[in-house]
Design a protein around this motif. Sequence first.
Motif, short mmCIF file in Angstrom:
data_model
loop_
_atom_site.label_atom_id
_atom_site.label_comp_id
_atom_site.label_asym_id
_atom_site.label_seq_id
_atom_site.Cartn_x
_atom_site.Cartn_y
_atom_site.Cartn_z
N ILE A 13 13.92 -52.88 4.90
CA ILE A 13 13.31 -54.04 5.57
C ILE A 13 14.18 -54.47 6.76
O ILE A 13 13.68 -54.70 7.87
N ALA A 14 15.49 -54.53 6.52
CA ALA A 14 16.40 -54.95 7.59
C ALA A 14 16.32 -53.99 8.77
O ALA A 14 16.33 -54.40 9.94
N PHE A 15 16.22 -52.70 8.48
CA PHE A 15 16.13 -51.68 9.54
C PHE A 15 14.90 -51.93 10.41
O PHE A 15 14.94 -51.88 11.64
N GLY A 16 13.78 -52.22 9.74
CA GLY A 16 12.55 -52.49 10.48
C GLY A 16 12.74 -53.64 11.47
O GLY A 16 12.40 -53.54 12.65
N PHE A 17 13.32 -54.73 10.97
CA PHE A 17 13.50 -55.90 11.84
C PHE A 17 14.54 -55.65 12.92
O PHE A 17 14.38 -56.06 14.07
N ALA A 18 15.64 -54.97 12.54
CA ALA A 18 16.72 -54.76 13.51
C ALA A 18 16.27 -53.85 14.66
O ALA A 18 16.58 -54.08 15.82
N SER A 19 15.50 -52.80 14.32
CA SER A 19 15.09 -51.87 15.37
C SER A 19 14.19 -52.55 16.38
O SER A 19 14.30 -52.32 17.58
N PHE A 20 13.32 -53.44 15.87
CA PHE A 20 12.46 -54.18 16.79
C PHE A 20 13.22 -55.27 17.53
O PHE A 20 13.02 -55.49 18.73
N GLY A 21 14.10 -55.93 16.80
CA GLY A 21 14.83 -57.07 17.38
C GLY A 21 15.57 -56.67 18.63
O GLY A 21 15.55 -57.38 19.64
N MET A 22 16.22 -55.52 18.60
CA MET A 22 17.02 -55.12 19.75
C MET A 22 16.12 -54.83 20.95
O MET A 22 16.44 -55.21 22.08
N GLY A 23 14.98 -54.19 20.70
CA GLY A 23 14.04 -53.95 21.79
C GLY A 23 13.55 -55.26 22.40
O GLY A 23 13.46 -55.39 23.62
N ILE A 24 13.28 -56.23 21.53
CA ILE A 24 12.77 -57.51 22.02
C ILE A 24 13.85 -58.24 22.82
O ILE A 24 13.56 -58.88 23.85
N THR A 25 15.09 -58.12 22.38
CA THR A 25 16.19 -58.78 23.12
C THR A 25 16.25 -58.31 24.57
O THR A 25 16.65 -59.06 25.46
N SER A 26 15.83 -57.07 24.80
CA SER A 26 15.89 -56.55 26.17
C SER A 26 14.98 -57.32 27.12
O SER A 26 15.15 -57.26 28.33
N PHE A 27 14.02 -58.07 26.57
CA PHE A 27 13.12 -58.86 27.43
C PHE A 27 13.67 -60.26 27.69
O PHE A 27 13.12 -60.99 28.48
N MET A 28 14.75 -60.60 26.99
CA MET A 28 15.26 -61.97 27.05
C MET A 28 16.32 -62.13 28.13
O MET A 28 17.21 -61.31 28.25
N LYS A 29 16.22 -63.20 28.87
CA LYS A 29 17.21 -63.43 29.92
C LYS A 29 18.01 -64.72 29.70
O LYS A 29 19.12 -64.84 30.16
N THR A 30 17.43 -65.68 29.01
CA THR A 30 18.12 -66.97 28.84
C THR A 30 18.14 -67.37 27.36
O THR A 30 17.40 -66.82 26.55
#
Lengths: 277, 313
Positions: free
Chosen positions: A173-190
């Motif tokens: 479960i953690a792997f699923g969230f972590a793999s997506f989380g990092m991709g999503i962070t790439s869209f974040m600037k602030t």
Amino acid sequence: MSTTIRQQDLQLQGQNRLLGSLYSRNARAVIGRGLLATKSSNWLVMVSGFVEPVLYLVAMGIGLGALVGQVEGPGGQPIQYAAYIAPALLAVSAMNGAVYDSTWNVFFKMNFAKLYEGMLYTSLGPLDVALGEIFLALLRGAMYATGFTAVMGMMGLITTPWALLLIPASVLIAFGFASFGMGITSFMKTFQQMDWINFVMLPMFLFSATFYPLSVYPTAVQWIIQALPLWHGVELLRQISVGVFTAATAVHVLYFVVMIVLGMLLTTGRLRTLFLK
Amino acid sequence: MHTNVSTKSVISARNLTKAYGEFKAVDDISFEVPAGESFGLLGPNGAGKSTAMRMIGGVSGRTLGELDIMGLDPEQHGPEVRAHLGVVPQQDNLDEDLKVRDNLIVYGRYFGLPLSYLRPKADELLEFAQLSDRAGAKVDALSGGMKRRLTIARSLINDPKILLLDEPTTGLDPQARHTLWDRLFRLKEAGVTLILTTHYMDEAEQLCDRLIVVDSGSIMAEGSPSSLIKQYSTREVLELRFGAERNAAMAGRLEGVGERLEALPDRVLIYTNDGESALEEVTGAGLHPITSLVRRASLEDVFLRLTGRSLIE
Ligand SMILES: Nc1ncnc2c1ncn2[C@@H]1O[C@H](COP(=O)(O)OP(=O)(O)O)[C@@H](O)[C@H]1O
Ligand SMILES: [Mg+2]
């Protein structure tokens, strides 16, 4: 002092591996760094990650459990309320830990500690860094899951050896969230944008059949919740905790396998945006 | 095969450009750096020096142009290229969670180097950086100069063929700067190619065999420090101060003294090959500056000539 430089020393050979510009097969150096750094890390923060779900379990399971009594478990058999919510809390904790490590932690190390800036000026590629950080997050998640499962055992909430599978399933479960989380962070600037992540996680925590069954909702709402990852995590761990396996178990596992694959594709595709500006 | 290949380029940049939206931080620059040379990018803050360095290291994509580092494109072969680069970024990015010596060893692990190599190497570099007695200290307990030296030591852990130094001595006291320059001379003698950015003209004159003067992302001039001075300046400069209000007015009356005249808010510069006789001419004309100074021309004068502005605001 006269210096001679050999011609062949100044001619590098490029390898043409898949992802060669992003990956140097050395994620273990990032992992080694992470393990060494935990020595100086804040133990209070580490311990609180373990304590939080235990506090929820004690407060809700024992406190609320006294009012609720027994509820219907995954196989239709009656179980204690604490035993009903314990696997759900474990799934929530796997989600929270993985999301925190792959979003806030990555965002901080990127923009403030400048840790990745140093790493990326070496032979490491961004994929080495991403894989190393995800591995560390999962290792921490596995430790917390082991501790929580032990607490469940001590509270008498475990009745089957199958419950040992709670640990690897939490990591899945953690792997699923972590793999997506990092991709999503790439869209974040602030930091403001980072807050949106909590905005999504909190309702998911409250409504994913964590504290009561899905059947209380109208059908349309049920569908929405069943599309979200946490519900699959909660149901998977709940089934494992009592050793009841159905076709739905396979669906839950498959959900996370697909999530991991898509998440890793997203993260890999966003590595340049995330790390190479 | 041992051949002297001082003519072979280890870095070749053609039409290198980096745009952030409409704004071009690096605007169509081209240069070649032969092996073993000490090559400088001299320019004021915001000129695009750091951006150019990041592209050379392959950690920043380029918008246009070609880059060849020892035969490879750093964007396509980042890990292979960086295996032979040492990088000292403008801002220290030491690992604050690790101790001083561990910073070196862990960094070496990022290059995939074995501990059997790294342990003695780390001790040797701590010696080089005069930090041996701080091996077990925490990074945040170090002074600014010590951190800078540790960053430089760290950049040498992989025995780089090319060392990228982004403003290596900014923020250091004069003593620490000279120590550092001495270390860099030794590396150059050992055959390491140095690429350094600076906005200190004395640093550029001391360290660079050749340099490009960069302003607003473009190359204004290229050459050795002495050839640039010869080309864009006279041998000597006479600096006169008449007081803030009077400098501009006096400049009008100095017309004809020396080869060229530059009126700055705080002083008037007269470019001439003979400063003393220019000064005699000034006093002979009945003008009495508050202070006067004859000095050798420097890269600062080159920059002023090229851009009409001072290097350090
Ligand atoms: N990530 C970025 N986004 C937008 N503008 C940038 C970015 N990085 C640098 N710049 C701009 O590019 C210009 C050149 O910056 P830099 O290369 O750091 O200059 P220097 O190192 O010569 O002081 C500056 O005007 C800076 O503001
Ligand atoms: Mg800079």
